[in-house]
Scaffold this motif. Structure first.
Motif, PDB file in Angstrom:
ATOM      1  N   GLN A  49     -54.585 -47.711 -49.012  1.00 30.13           N
ATOM      2  CA  GLN A  49     -55.497 -46.800 -49.715  1.00 30.13           C
ATOM      3  C   GLN A  49     -55.917 -47.360 -51.075  1.00 30.13           C
ATOM      4  N   ALA A  50     -55.056 -48.168 -51.699  1.00 26.55           N
ATOM      5  CA  ALA A  50     -55.416 -48.748 -52.997  1.00 26.55           C
ATOM      6  C   ALA A  50     -56.703 -49.562 -52.889  1.00 26.55           C
ATOM      7  N   LYS A  51     -56.881 -50.250 -51.757  1.00 26.79           N
ATOM      8  CA  LYS A  51     -58.079 -51.087 -51.578  1.00 26.79           C
ATOM      9  C   LYS A  51     -59.369 -50.265 -51.715  1.00 26.79           C
ATOM     10  N   PHE A  52     -59.324 -49.004 -51.256  1.00 32.04           N
ATOM     11  CA  PHE A  52     -60.527 -48.165 -51.338  1.00 32.04           C
ATOM     12  C   PHE A  52     -60.757 -47.689 -52.769  1.00 32.04           C
ATOM     13  N   LEU A  53     -59.679 -47.417 -53.466  1.00 32.33           N
ATOM     14  CA  LEU A  53     -59.805 -46.948 -54.865  1.00 32.33           C
ATOM     15  C   LEU A  53     -60.324 -48.064 -55.775  1.00 32.33           C
ATOM     16  N   VAL A 110     -49.328 -33.308 -62.424  1.00 34.60           N
ATOM     17  CA  VAL A 110     -50.286 -34.315 -61.950  1.00 34.60           C
ATOM     18  C   VAL A 110     -50.061 -34.715 -60.484  1.00 34.60           C
ATOM     19  N   PHE A 111     -49.147 -34.018 -59.806  1.00 32.50           N
ATOM     20  CA  PHE A 111     -48.721 -34.465 -58.474  1.00 32.50           C
ATOM     21  C   PHE A 111     -49.536 -33.809 -57.359  1.00 32.50           C
ATOM     22  N   THR A 112     -50.158 -34.597 -56.505  1.00 30.20           N
ATOM     23  CA  THR A 112     -50.898 -34.071 -55.347  1.00 30.20           C
ATOM     24  C   THR A 112     -50.351 -34.693 -54.071  1.00 30.20           C
ATOM     25  N   GLU A 113     -49.959 -33.851 -53.121  1.00 30.26           N
ATOM     26  CA  GLU A 113     -49.433 -34.363 -51.855  1.00 30.26           C
ATOM     27  C   GLU A 113     -50.513 -34.372 -50.789  1.00 30.26           C
ATOM     28  N   LEU A 114     -50.620 -35.483 -50.059  1.00 29.18           N
ATOM     29  CA  LEU A 114     -51.564 -35.572 -48.949  1.00 29.18           C
ATOM     30  C   LEU A 114     -50.816 -35.906 -47.666  1.00 29.18           C
ATOM     31  N   ASP A 115     -51.419 -35.517 -46.552  1.00 32.33           N
ATOM     32  CA  ASP A 115     -50.849 -35.838 -45.251  1.00 32.33           C
ATOM     33  C   ASP A 115     -51.183 -37.297 -44.912  1.00 32.33           C
ATOM     34  N   GLY A 116     -50.190 -38.172 -45.024  1.00 39.07           N
ATOM     35  CA  GLY A 116     -50.409 -39.598 -44.797  1.00 39.07           C
ATOM     36  C   GLY A 116     -50.354 -40.001 -43.340  1.00 39.07           C
ATOM     37  N   THR A 117     -50.185 -39.016 -42.442  1.00 38.98           N
ATOM     38  CA  THR A 117     -50.113 -39.352 -41.008  1.00 38.98           C
ATOM     39  C   THR A 117     -51.504 -39.359 -40.353  1.00 38.98           C
ATOM     40  N   LYS A 118     -52.524 -38.900 -41.103  1.00 42.19           N
ATOM     41  CA  LYS A 118     -53.875 -38.911 -40.524  1.00 42.19           C
ATOM     42  C   LYS A 118     -54.373 -40.354 -40.418  1.00 42.19           C
ATOM     43  N   ASP A 119     -55.528 -40.539 -39.760  1.00 36.69           N
ATOM     44  CA  ASP A 119     -56.123 -41.880 -39.676  1.00 36.69           C
ATOM     45  C   ASP A 119     -56.422 -42.397 -41.081  1.00 36.69           C
ATOM     46  N   VAL A 120     -56.439 -43.721 -41.212  1.00 33.71           N
ATOM     47  CA  VAL A 120     -56.673 -44.344 -42.523  1.00 33.71           C
ATOM     48  C   VAL A 120     -57.913 -43.749 -43.210  1.00 33.71           C
ATOM     49  N   SER A 121     -59.023 -43.615 -42.461  1.00 35.67           N
ATOM     50  CA  SER A 121     -60.262 -43.153 -43.107  1.00 35.67           C
ATOM     51  C   SER A 121     -60.177 -41.672 -43.503  1.00 35.67           C
ATOM     52  N   ASP A 122     -59.427 -40.869 -42.756  1.00 34.34           N
ATOM     53  CA  ASP A 122     -59.261 -39.451 -43.130  1.00 34.34           C
ATOM     54  C   ASP A 122     -58.385 -39.307 -44.371  1.00 34.34           C
ATOM     55  N   VAL A 123     -57.366 -40.144 -44.487  1.00 31.47           N
ATOM     56  CA  VAL A 123     -56.527 -40.121 -45.689  1.00 31.47           C
ATOM     57  C   VAL A 123     -57.393 -40.505 -46.894  1.00 31.47           C
ATOM     58  N   THR A 124     -58.247 -41.512 -46.709  1.00 30.50           N
ATOM     59  CA  THR A 124     -59.131 -41.930 -47.808  1.00 30.50           C
ATOM     60  C   THR A 124     -60.019 -40.762 -48.243  1.00 30.50           C
ATOM     61  N   ASN A 180     -56.543 -43.363 -64.660  1.00 27.79           N
ATOM     62  CA  ASN A 180     -55.209 -43.944 -64.506  1.00 27.79           C
ATOM     63  C   ASN A 180     -54.481 -43.229 -63.374  1.00 27.79           C
ATOM     64  N   LEU A 181     -54.286 -43.958 -62.266  1.00 29.95           N
ATOM     65  CA  LEU A 181     -53.769 -43.325 -61.053  1.00 29.95           C
ATOM     66  C   LEU A 181     -52.471 -43.955 -60.602  1.00 29.95           C
ATOM     67  N   MET A 182     -51.743 -43.179 -59.784  1.00 32.13           N
ATOM     68  CA  MET A 182     -50.534 -43.705 -59.165  1.00 32.13           C
ATOM     69  C   MET A 182     -50.524 -43.316 -57.698  1.00 32.13           C
ATOM     70  N   LEU A 183     -50.213 -44.276 -56.837  1.00 30.03           N
ATOM     71  CA  LEU A 183     -50.012 -43.975 -55.422  1.00 30.03           C
ATOM     72  C   LEU A 183     -48.524 -43.952 -55.171  1.00 30.03           C
ATOM     73  N   PHE A 184     -48.075 -42.884 -54.548  1.00 28.19           N
ATOM     74  CA  PHE A 184     -46.641 -42.637 -54.383  1.00 28.19           C
ATOM     75  C   PHE A 184     -46.344 -42.426 -52.908  1.00 28.19           C
ATOM     76  N   GLY A 185     -45.165 -42.868 -52.471  1.00 29.17           N
ATOM     77  CA  GLY A 185     -44.793 -42.608 -51.086  1.00 29.17           C
ATOM     78  C   GLY A 185     -43.773 -43.608 -50.587  1.00 29.17           C
ATOM     79  N   ALA A 186     -43.196 -43.315 -49.447  1.00 28.25           N
ATOM     80  CA  ALA A 186     -42.172 -44.162 -48.837  1.00 28.25           C
ATOM     81  C   ALA A 186     -42.751 -45.533 -48.499  1.00 28.25           C
ATOM     82  N   PRO A 187     -41.882 -46.513 -48.217  1.00 27.98           N
ATOM     83  CA  PRO A 187     -42.379 -47.792 -47.726  1.00 27.98           C
ATOM     84  C   PRO A 187     -43.213 -47.559 -46.472  1.00 27.98           C
ATOM     85  N   GLY A 188     -44.371 -48.204 -46.390  1.00 30.61           N
ATOM     86  CA  GLY A 188     -45.209 -48.056 -45.211  1.00 30.61           C
ATOM     87  C   GLY A 188     -46.030 -46.783 -45.174  1.00 30.61           C
TER      88      GLY A 188
END
Ligand code: AP5
Ligand code: MG
Ligand code: ZN
Length: 213
Positions: free
Chosen positions: A16-20, A191-205, A2-10
């Motif tokens: 990333q949900a598509k990969f999960l 349960v909160f993990t922060e990732l750098d969302g400015t990387k390329d799509v595949s690196d964020v994945t 059971n996951l949640m994706l969190f973050g500002a609009p855009g």
């Protein structure tokens, strides 16, 4: 899971949900997509929600909590789900906590995609979304293989009605005022993990999959 994706609009939640979905074989629950479908179907809820969405404001909690209650009760959520764009207020987070307790399930992880405001406008104004499956592309950063055609389902790509510079401003304001306080809520739950969302799509994945391993 059971996951949640969190973050500002855009920030890249939908992308990333598509990969999960593919990796864990669990559904994406995007309250934004559900509301847009209700608008397309001209339902009473859709007509009511549209006023808020067009202005970049949050739709009232009671509507959103009702949507989530119904959606989590569906059979495809039994093995888990990916919440995308929900919760967005403390009242929604509290309602989710109570609902999950009643269902005797727990939240495994909240993945936060961190992207500064100054990058958001460019992401939103260059976005193209699939008219059928909701997949997100970007004319420059994440183009579809064929122009204006969805890679996943072959349908036409369109521009979302709320994807303009003016509405983005209100959406960011709503995010900072009403949604960002949830960072403490989920940090306290452990349960909160922060990732750098400015990387390329595949690196964020890659970072996201590593955080979930
Ligand atoms: P919603 O549909 O949830 O919109 P949002 O939160 O504003 O988020 P977005 O869908 O804009 O962003 P995203 O993080 O999914 O980004 P994406 O992956 O597409 O909500 C819309 C409205 O509905 C709200 O304003 C509100 O009115 C209402 N609503 C919904 N839920 C609600 C709730 N719970 N409570 C109250 N109201 C609610 O990516 C964005 C762009 O960037 C794309 O072009 C993509 O290709 C590109 N991109 C993605 N990742 C990268 C990367 N790593 N590098 C470069 N470009 C990237
Ligand atoms: Mg989205
Ligand atoms: Zn599609």
């Amino acid at each position: 899971m059971n996951l949640m994706l969190f973050g500002a609009p855009g920030a890249g939640k939908g992308t990333q949900a598509k990969f999960l979905i593919e990796k864990y074989n669990i559904p994406q629950i995007s309250t934004g997509d559900i509301l847009r479908e209700a608008i397309a179907n001209n339902t009473e809820m859709g007509l009511e929600a549209k006023k808020f969405m067009d202005e970049g404001k949050l739709v009232p909690d009671s509507t959103i909590i009702g949507i989530i209650k119904d959606r989590l009760a569906e059979s495809d959520c039994k093995e888990g789900f990916i919440l995308d764009g929900f919760p967005r207020t403390l009242a929604q987070a509290q309602a989710l906590k109570e609902l999950m307790a009643t269902m005797q399930i727990s939240l495994d992880r909240v993945i936060s995609l961190n992207v500064p405001d100054e990058l958001i406008v460019g992401r939103i104004t260059g976005r193209r979304v699939c008219s059928k499956c909701g997949a997100s592309f970007h004319v420059e950063f994440n183009p579809s293989k064929e122009e204006n055609v969805c890679d996943y389902c072959g349908s036409e790509l369109i521009i979302r009605k709320d994807d303009n510079a003016q509405t983005v401003k209100s959406r960011l304001e709503a995010y900072h005022a009403q949604t960002a306080p949830l960072i403490d809520f989920y940090t306290n739950m452990g349960v909160f993990t922060e990732l750098d969302g400015t990387k390329d799509v595949s690196d964020v994945t890659k970072d996201m999959i590593a955080a979930l391993a």
